[in-house]
Structures are given as C-alpha cells and as structure tokens.
Motif scaffolding. Structure first.
Motif, mmCIF file in Angstrom:
data_model
loop_
_atom_site.group_PDB
_atom_site.id
_atom_site.type_symbol
_atom_site.label_atom_id
_atom_site.label_comp_id
_atom_site.label_asym_id
_atom_site.label_seq_id
_atom_site.Cartn_x
_atom_site.Cartn_y
_atom_site.Cartn_z
ATOM 1 N N ILE A 1 14.731 32.763 36.377
ATOM 2 C CA ILE A 1 14.966 32.506 37.352
ATOM 3 C C ILE A 1 14.305 31.096 37.523
ATOM 4 O O ILE A 1 15.146 30.277 38.202
ATOM 5 N N PHE B 1 16.446 28.459 35.545
ATOM 6 C CA PHE B 1 17.788 28.142 36.445
ATOM 7 C C PHE B 1 17.889 27.511 38.009
ATOM 8 O O PHE B 1 18.725 27.279 38.953
ATOM 9 N N TYR B 2 16.745 28.013 38.804
ATOM 10 C CA TYR B 2 16.672 27.728 39.847
ATOM 11 C C TYR B 2 15.661 27.269 41.298
ATOM 12 O O TYR B 2 14.906 26.986 41.374
ATOM 13 N N GLY B 3 14.849 26.756 39.371
ATOM 14 C CA GLY B 3 13.395 26.359 40.193
ATOM 15 C C GLY B 3 12.474 25.137 40.707
ATOM 16 O O GLY B 3 13.787 24.975 40.059
ATOM 17 N N PRO C 1 5.165 25.011 39.239
ATOM 18 C CA PRO C 1 5.849 23.965 37.781
ATOM 19 C C PRO C 1 6.082 22.788 37.597
ATOM 20 O O PRO C 1 5.663 22.328 38.438
ATOM 21 N N TRP D 1 4.332 28.016 42.427
ATOM 22 C CA TRP D 1 5.668 29.470 42.742
ATOM 23 C C TRP D 1 5.500 30.211 43.964
ATOM 24 O O TRP D 1 6.925 30.036 44.401
ATOM 25 N N LEU E 1 7.272 28.358 46.620
ATOM 26 C CA LEU E 1 8.561 27.521 45.983
ATOM 27 C C LEU E 1 9.653 28.874 46.792
ATOM 28 O O LEU E 1 10.357 28.706 46.165
ATOM 29 N N SER F 1 12.983 28.977 48.829
ATOM 30 C CA SER F 1 13.409 27.234 48.340
ATOM 31 C C SER F 1 14.063 28.214 47.328
ATOM 32 O O SER F 1 15.525 27.755 47.047
ATOM 33 N N VAL F 2 13.825 28.802 46.031
ATOM 34 C CA VAL F 2 14.074 29.412 44.670
ATOM 35 C C VAL F 2 14.987 30.694 45.197
ATOM 36 O O VAL F 2 16.461 30.337 44.819
ATOM 37 N N HIS G 1 18.684 28.846 46.218
ATOM 38 C CA HIS G 1 18.952 28.221 45.415
ATOM 39 C C HIS G 1 19.892 29.496 44.703
ATOM 40 O O HIS G 1 20.617 29.568 44.075
ATOM 41 N N MET G 2 19.270 31.017 43.842
ATOM 42 C CA MET G 2 20.371 31.753 43.718
ATOM 43 C C MET G 2 21.285 32.394 44.493
ATOM 44 O O MET G 2 21.523 33.231 44.161
#
Lengths: 498, 189
Positions: A493, A496-498, B6, B143, B146, B149-150, B153-154
């Motif tokens: 995850i 690809f989406y971070g 990150p 993380w 975030l 927003s993750v 995005h998923m």
C-alpha cells in the motif's frame, strides 16, 4: 438400458459428496482464509502491477474474443488493454518505486471514460511472454472474463483475479491434507501447516493476480497430497486415476510443472512396486492408468503440433535446442548448484559477491512484491533469518525425535526431495539460458509449488517444541505469518498509494 | 512503524534519468558533483538498475571532509533505481561530491542518467556518464496522518473503485484474523 448412465452420474455425485464430507472442517477454514487473503491482495495490488499480468490478461482475452491461442510474443496487445495500460501509467509505475498509481479524480475520470469507449478487444494474437504457456489456466479464466464482459476491462480483471484467489484456497486445502497424510502423528499440528500457507503473503500476492502460477501452486499441492496418500494408504486404481488427472492438469497449467514430474514418476513406481506385493495385476493396472491419463494431454499436444507442421514439442522444442547449445553439461550443473548453494572448490564463480541462498532466495522470500520492485528494509530480512533459523532448529529436533519412523519412510522423503530438486533444476536451467541477465529467474514465486513441503516443515517446527509447548509455539508461528501478511500488505500500500 | 513518516525527495543533482545510457561491469566506481545535499537527508536514490544488484557503497564529501556514508547490500531487485540509506546529514552542504562504488556483479549494471561532457585541466573534453541522484528524508507527516489520503488513493485505478474499498479490505482482513484465531483456539490444544 437408458437409466444406467443416469445411475452412474448419481453415483459419481454421491462419491464426490462423500469425499468432500470426509475433508475436515479445519481444512475448509484454511481454504477460506487463503481465498479471503488472496481476494484482499487482488484489491490492494494495482492492475497489471504483478509480474507479466498484462501478458496473461492478453492471453485470456485472445482466447475469449477470438477462440484461438496467441501466436506471437512481441508484447503488442489489444487496443482496449493498451489504453488501460496507458491510462493507468503502468510502465511509469512498474520498476519505479518512487512512482505511484493514478492519484487524482481527473485521471480516474479519464480512465473510466476511455474504457467506456467501444475499443477493439481483439489484438494482434499476441500474449507477450505468456504465449509459450499451455492453455488450461487461461481457458478457465475465460469464464470470469465472459461473465464480466458487460463491464469494463478493470471489472473483468478483478473477476479473473478472484478466480485465481479461489485457487489459493485450493492450495491451502491440499497443503492441509498433505500434512495430515504425511505427518499423521499429531493432529493438533496440522492446522499450523494449513494456516501458515493460507496466510503466506507471497501466495496471496501471486494468487490475487491473473497468472497461471496460482493454478500451478494448487495443482502442485494436489500432487503432493495424492502421493502422500499413496504412501500412507497404498496405490489403488482410484488414486492412480486421480494422480494421472492431476499430472495432466499440471502439464496443461504451466510449463514449470515439468520440474516435478521426475519425482512424481519415481513416486508412482515406488507405490506400484509396493502395491505389487499384494496384487501384481492391480499394481500394473494402476500404473498404466496413471501413466496413460497423465500422458494423454502431452500426446494430444504433440499430435496437434505435428499435424500443423510445428516442432513436435512446440515452443518447448526451441528451449531444448537452446539448452543443448550452451556448452558442457557439467558447466550447467555447476551454474544450477551455485544458483542455490555456496560454490564448491573447483567451480567457476558464476555469482561473485553474493550469497545466492540468503540474498537471492531467502531475503526475497521475505518480501518481493509488485514487479519485484517492492521489498522490506534489510533489518526485517535479518530478523526473519533469525526466526527461520529457530524454526529450522525446532524442525530438526522433531525429526530427531521421530528418527525411527524417518528411517522407515526414507524412500518417501526421497521422492519429495527428487520433486523439489527437479523444480529447482528447472528454474536454475532457465536462468542459465540467459546468462547476461543472471538472476532473472531468482524469484521466490517460482518455488511456491513446494509450499506443501514448507507446510510440513512448519508442522515439524511446532512439534519440535514438544507436546507441552508445541501448541503454543504453533500459535506463535501462525501469528508471525499473519503479521508478515499484514505488514506485507501495508508495504505494498505504501509503495503504490503512499 | 506507522508513526514514522514516508521518505520524500528534498533535492537532486539535476541530472535527468534517461534510461539505459550505459552498461557497466562489476567493480565500477565513480564520483560526481552532487549539487546541494540538504540537511536531514537519510537516504540517496541512485539511478542504477540490475536484476540482482551488487553491494553499493556511497560516500558524500564536502571538499575533503566526509559528510555521510552508507551502503546497500547485494541482492536488491529490478527497480530502475537503488536507494542507499545513509547517516543523517547534519547540515546542508552546498557543493557535495558523491562517490559510489559498486561491488562485483553477476550481470552488467544498467546506468540510467545522462552523458555529460567534461573538460580536463589540459583542455581536453571527454564524455562521461552521470547518474541521477535524489536526496530523501522523512517528511513532516506520519503514515497515520496520511491514512485518509492513502485511502482515497486506494479507491482509484481499479474495480471496484471508491474509498469504501478500504473498508471492505479491513473487514476481509478482520475476518481472516478471526477465522485464524478460531482455528488456532480449536485445534492447538
């Protein structure tokens, strides 16, 4: 006269029901867990971000839309697939961990808009690297493909991924049944093997995608189970038919299954010799049944190639030619040896500066997702090595504890070893064909047909802790696999989406 | 782990990453001007690629002084880049020199970057391959922060689409964990 076929049909259905009822509930739960886990992976992993998934999808599309096998391997797919790959920025994301998948509503709208157009689904009869694969897995995948034909490409892809996830369920089921047959001594430990395999993240990742490897894992687990059953209960004509059918399915699923064949043949011969002590006629009949059924798909393949003026073994023929043209056999054996184990004195060093056992196989088994571009930090691999070492010690302890039984079952163990060595040799030989890209085939996914043996090793690990502590150690092993699975998903995850 | 941030790119050496500008054999080493090396850099992404990457040793220098160093072990995968963790850079270096040494390789190493022309003290010009370098350090957001927003995005780029997909995933994994626990409690006695 006429009711007889109907009666036979009813009998067969009854038999199947009886067989299914005999499968323990724990095995079904393992299968369900493996399916759900792979289904999760199918949603987490972005479309076409699994090795060769674009090619495998193209193969299915070619079969479903044109009802013919793909012919060329240039990597030019149907316009519909090319548009999807472009809009998903597949090439920009593949092998670029710094690039993520589409992230804006505008990109999503464009993707949906483009895929809603009446784009041609028939391509130039090309399935890239998948072209040389046998057709059974792809033929099965045409079912979800056609079921989802009203939806866009992404809907069809997800339905196909779910069929692969079902195959993960079958893999876990057969691994459970294998450890039950092969290690009958402690029934409490069987669940450790089944559960750990069901939760193995690499199985979930690969079986959550469109690739024939998912089918190969299931069929390999099935053949291990059937042989174990034969060694424990003896070879019967029914079992021989089952073994023949499974070999046939394996040969039609993925070429790599060939690696297991030498071991399976040895196993069948041993079982036939044992059965001959009771009845030579039944033993011969069983052996002939298994061999005949197993060989029939290959014979059909050869005949169809000869009729259509192609080399008898089709694409495999070219592989054999390349292999035979690569120099002395000893050199090849040395290369294959070093692909897995430390170099012996006198061998040319084909892998300078690297421990293939640890850095190519073990570390990558800990985590190697996406297009092999997503892995864990080094400290995770080091921690995993320590834990694997502890488990290995427990397994060895269990083997020492049952050494008398082990001695009696050496031939059976030898058969499993030949199967494993056959597969390893096949992978090593494939890598030998492309020396300029050494390491191309050093991917742990190619070892997953041996999941049954991993399951057995884990069961032994739990048993190695003794009857008192074994269940607790077994529970810890399962928790470790669950944690590994969850953190692997988070890793993907983040990538690809971070 | 989830409370960490990150890594984000905070600077580069401004060399474009053209693919496959050169292939080199093992034991290759190079030093190149790295431009500004920002404070807090904890990893450097290098535009080199291999199926089975060799050991990479990296040193960042400010004049003759070593600013930071790190290494990446053999066996990294088929990415178009390799990220080398380094000791945190204590202060921004305006004109850093980055020296890289690649260990023995089992195949040729693919260099992505650019061919640059350099002039020697004697006035001769020759072309050399320059790697793209990206300087990474942890961002400001964890993380956890975030997560939303993750999740958004998923929900993009696959079927089914929508942020609700994340809820399905969580439900599925809870079911998996519950079933596994149930079986462990029932069987492992």
């Amino acid at each position: 006269m006429s009711p007889r076929p109907a009666a036979d049909g009813v009998t067969i259905v009854r038999r199947i029901r009886t067989v299914l009822h005999r499968i323990p509930r724990a095995a079904w739960i393992c299968a369900l867990i493996a399916f759900l886990n792979a289904a999760c992976w199918s949603i987490i992993t972005p479309p076409f971000q699994v090795p060769d998934e674009p090619a495998h999808f193209a193969y299915v599309q070619q079969l479903a839309e044109n009802r013919t096998l793909p012919k060329s391997r240039n990597g030019a797919f149907s316009e519909e697939e090319e548009v999807a790959l472009h809009d998903l920025r597949q090439e920009e994301v593949q092998w670029h961990p710094e690039s993520h998948t589409i992230a804006t509503q505008a990109e999503q709208r464009r993707l949906e808009h483009d895929l809603a157009q009446p784009l041609p689904r028939s391509g130039p009869s090309d399935a890239g690297v998948a072209t040389s694969e046998p057709p059974l897995y792809y033929a099965l995948q045409t079912i979800p493909y056609l079921l989802g034909s009203g939806g866009n490409l992404l809907v069809r892809l997800e339905l196909m991924r779910l069929l692969s996830a079902l195959m993960a369920g079958l893999t876990a089921l057969f691994v459970y049944l294998f450890v039950r047959e092969a290690l009958p001594g402690a029934s409490w430990a069987w669940a450790v093997g089944g559960l750990c395999i069901a939760l193995a993240p690499l199985l979930g990742f690969m079986s959550g995608a469109v690739t024939p490897e998912g089918g190969l894992y299931a069929v390999s687990a099935a053949i291990f189970y059937l042989l174990a059953r034969g060694f424990r209960r003896g070879l019967t004509p029914g079992l021989a038919v089952a073994i023949g059918v499974v070999i046939g399915i394996g040969m039609l699923t993925k070429i790599n299954f060939v690696g297991l064949i030498p071991g399976v043949i040895v196993g069948l011969l041993v079982l036939a010799i044992r059965a001959a002590r009771t009845s030579r006629r039944t033993a011969c009949r069983s052996l002939a049944l298994a061999a005949g059924i197993a060989a029939s798909p290959v014979c059909l393949y050869v005949v169809s190639n000869l009729i259509s003026n192609h080399p008898a073994l089709g694409v495999i023929s070219s592989g054999i030619n390349i292999t035979s043209g690569r120099g002395p056999v000893l050199k090849e054996i040395s290369y294959i040896w070093q692909s897995y184990l430390p170099r012996l004195p006198g061998m040319t060093n084909y892998f300078p500066g690297i421990s293939t056992t640890i850095q190519m196989w073990f570390d990558r088994s800990v985590g190697f997702y996406g297009w092999n571009d997503t892995s864990f930090p080094v400290w995770v691999e080091q921690l995993a090595l320590i834990l694997a070492g502890l488990l290995a010690m427990l397994s060895v302890r269990a083997l020492i504890m049952v050494r008398a039984t082990l001695r009696r079952r050496l031939i059976e163990l030898g058969v499993y070893a030949v199967m494993a060595v056959g597969l390893l040799a096949l992978i090593g030989a494939s890598s030998y064909l492309v020396p300029e890209e050494a390491g191309t085939y050093s991917e742990p996914r190619y070892l997953l047909p041996l999941l049954s043996l991993l399951g057995a090793a884990l069961v032994l690990g739990a048993r190695g802790a003794g009857r008192r502590w074994g269940p607790a150690v077994g529970a810890v092993i399962v928790i470790l696999f669950l944690a590994h699975d969850v953190f692997s998903q988070l890793q993907v995850i983040a990538r690809f989406y971070g | 782990m989830l409370s960490r941030s990150p890594l984000i790119v905070v600077g580069t050496n401004s060399v474009p990453a053209h693919p496959e500008v050169a292939y080199v054999k093992g034991g290759f080493s190079t030093c190149e001007m790295g431009g500004m090396l920002p404070q807090g850099t904890s990893a450097i992404r290098v535009s080199a690629s291999a199926n089975t990457g060799p050991r990479v040793t990296l040193k960042a220098l400010s004049g003759p002084l070593l600013v930071t160093s790190g290494h990446r072990e053999t066996g990294w995968g088929v990415d178009e880049t390799v990220t080398v963790p380094v000791k945190r850079v204590p202060r921004t270096i305006s004109d850093a020199k980055i020296c890289l040494a690649f260990g023995p390789v089992i195949e040729e190493l693919q260099i992505n970057g650019a061919v640059v022309r350099t002039t020697t003290a004697g006035g001769k010009t020759h072309s050399a391959v320059a790697l793209r370098l990206e300087y990474l350090r942890p961002g400001h957001e964890s993380w956890w922060s975030l997560a939303s927003s993750v999740a958004r995005h998923m929900g993009l780029g696959h079927a089914p689409s929508g942020t609700w997909v994340v809820l399905i995933l969580i439900a599925l994994m809870i079911t998996v964990a519950a079933l596994a626990s149930l079986l462990v409690l029932r069987e492992l006695r």
